[in-house]
Design a protein around this motif. Structure first.
Motif, PDB file in Angstrom:
ATOM      1  N   PRO A  91     -53.722  15.614 -87.186  1.00 12.26           N
ATOM      2  CA  PRO A  91     -52.723  14.545 -87.366  1.00 12.26           C
ATOM      3  C   PRO A  91     -53.366  13.163 -87.345  1.00 12.26           C
ATOM      4  N   ILE A  92     -52.692  12.217 -87.953  1.00  8.79           N
ATOM      5  CA  ILE A  92     -53.136  10.830 -87.954  1.00  8.79           C
ATOM      6  C   ILE A  92     -52.219  10.035 -87.036  1.00  8.79           C
ATOM      7  N   ARG A 128     -48.910  21.107 -89.012  1.00  9.76           N
ATOM      8  CA  ARG A 128     -48.527  20.345 -90.199  1.00  9.76           C
ATOM      9  C   ARG A 128     -49.095  18.930 -90.211  1.00  9.76           C
ATOM     10  N   GLY A 129     -49.744  18.517 -89.125  1.00 12.67           N
ATOM     11  CA  GLY A 129     -50.365  17.197 -89.081  1.00 12.67           C
ATOM     12  C   GLY A 129     -49.375  16.047 -89.081  1.00 12.67           C
ATOM     13  N   GLU A 130     -48.174  16.274 -88.540  1.00 15.31           N
ATOM     14  CA  GLU A 130     -47.137  15.239 -88.541  1.00 15.31           C
ATOM     15  C   GLU A 130     -47.278  14.297 -87.343  1.00 15.31           C
ATOM     16  N   ASN A 131     -46.688  13.124 -87.493  1.00 10.85           N
ATOM     17  CA  ASN A 131     -46.717  12.112 -86.432  1.00 10.85           C
ATOM     18  C   ASN A 131     -45.556  12.358 -85.469  1.00 10.85           C
ATOM     19  N   ILE A 132     -45.833  12.992 -84.339  1.00 11.36           N
ATOM     20  CA  ILE A 132     -44.761  13.348 -83.396  1.00 11.36           C
ATOM     21  C   ILE A 132     -44.253  12.156 -82.597  1.00 11.36           C
ATOM     22  N   PRO A 222     -58.392  13.889 -92.941  1.00 15.66           N
ATOM     23  CA  PRO A 222     -59.151  12.684 -92.617  1.00 15.66           C
ATOM     24  C   PRO A 222     -59.314  12.532 -91.118  1.00 15.66           C
ATOM     25  N   TYR A 223     -60.267  11.717 -90.737  1.00 22.01           N
ATOM     26  CA  TYR A 223     -60.436  11.447 -89.326  1.00 22.01           C
ATOM     27  C   TYR A 223     -59.245  10.672 -88.784  1.00 22.01           C
ATOM     28  N   ASP A 224     -58.995  10.886 -87.497  1.00 19.47           N
ATOM     29  CA  ASP A 224     -57.916  10.199 -86.818  1.00 19.47           C
ATOM     30  C   ASP A 224     -58.233   8.692 -86.768  1.00 19.47           C
ATOM     31  N   THR A 225     -57.241   7.875 -87.059  1.00 16.58           N
ATOM     32  CA  THR A 225     -57.451   6.418 -87.013  1.00 16.58           C
ATOM     33  C   THR A 225     -56.945   5.810 -85.722  1.00 16.58           C
ATOM     34  N   ASP A 226     -56.559   6.648 -84.769  1.00 18.28           N
ATOM     35  CA  ASP A 226     -56.083   6.167 -83.481  1.00 18.28           C
ATOM     36  C   ASP A 226     -57.264   5.616 -82.692  1.00 18.28           C
ATOM     37  N   THR A 227     -56.958   4.969 -81.550  1.00 19.15           N
ATOM     38  CA  THR A 227     -58.003   4.468 -80.681  1.00 19.15           C
ATOM     39  C   THR A 227     -58.817   5.614 -80.122  1.00 19.15           C
ATOM     40  N   THR A 228     -60.002   5.333 -79.601  1.00 16.53           N
ATOM     41  CA  THR A 228     -60.899   6.387 -79.139  1.00 16.53           C
ATOM     42  C   THR A 228     -60.564   6.819 -77.731  1.00 16.53           C
ATOM     43  N   GLY A 229     -59.313   7.014 -77.456  1.00 19.86           N
ATOM     44  CA  GLY A 229     -58.905   7.486 -76.143  1.00 19.86           C
ATOM     45  C   GLY A 229     -58.343   8.870 -76.231  1.00 19.86           C
TER      46      GLY A 229
END
Length: 232
Positions: A91-92, A128-132, A222-229
């Protein structure tokens, strides 16, 4: 008279891929895991929850990871999923608000649908890689789990659920939880997917985690674009 020990505590997070894989294997070994363990959600708190934690004299033990470690986690998770024979879609996360799914889970538990909601949220995120953290996605999960979507999505504005959620993170603080998944039974503590077998040997020696399945390819993404936490 010997006192019956309290059930083990399972600290889980919808954010953590290791939590998802551990719980999956745990439930295969222990089909009644939702009834047999104390389930406690764990997440990166928002400012409101952080303030409530601080007011209780507690804090969040988790330390944000480096970008290098975060990228390693992405590759490691795909490797583990392949080994487990599980198809996954990464997920992204963009500015996620983790109170939404985790307080939503507490609302589902209040309604007696914790297991069903857990399954819907993890399927949405990891299959499904959805944004929960998207209210619309969460509402769909709630509806599929037989819950009122407005009640689940509105859990972030429910003072009683906010207080309950703060209590979960306070217990994590008192139990020295520093990463997810985390299992605790009495003085015994087990952190991570690779400690599940050790936990089962102590808690239920007759239950063993399933052997690894035939590998299948994880769904590339794709790689996750979230912060590295996150809860590793």
């Amino acid at each position: 008279m010997r006192r019956t020990p309290a059930p083990p505590k399972l600290y889980f997070s919808f954010r953590s891929p290791y939590s998802w894989l551990t719980v999956r294997r745990l439930r295969q070994a222990v089909p009644d895991a939702f009834e047999a363990l104390q389930w406690l959600p764990y997440w990166d708190p928002d400012e409101r929850t952080s303030a409530a934690l601080q007011a209780r004299g507690a804090e969040f033990h988790y330390v944000q990871m480096s970008r290098a470690k975060h990228l390693y986690l992405l590759m490691d998770t795909k490797r583990l999923a392949e080994r487990e024979g599980v198809s996954m879609a990464w997920p992204i996360d963009v500015d996620p608000h983790w109170e939404l799914p985790h307080l939503g889970w507490l609302a589902a538990r209040r309604a007696g649908r914790a297991e069903q909601f857990y399954d819907e949220v993890t399927a949405a995120r990891w299959e499904r890689g959805e944004n929960i953290c998207d209210p619309a996605v969460l509402a769909t999960c709630a509806d599929r789990a037989g819950l009122d979507p407005k009640t689940v999505v509105g859990a972030v504005d429910d003072e009683a659920l906010r207080d309950e959620g703060t209590g979960c993170l306070e217990r994590a603080y008192l139990d020295d939880v520093f990463g997810i998944p985390y299992l605790k039974w009495g003085v015994q503590r087990f952190w991570g997917l690779d400690r599940l077998d050790a936990f089962l040997r102590v808690w239920r020696p007759d239950a063993t985690a399933p052997t690894e399945a035939v590998p299948v390819a994880a769904v590339p993404g794709p790689y996750d674009t979230d912060t590295t936490g996150g809860c590793g």
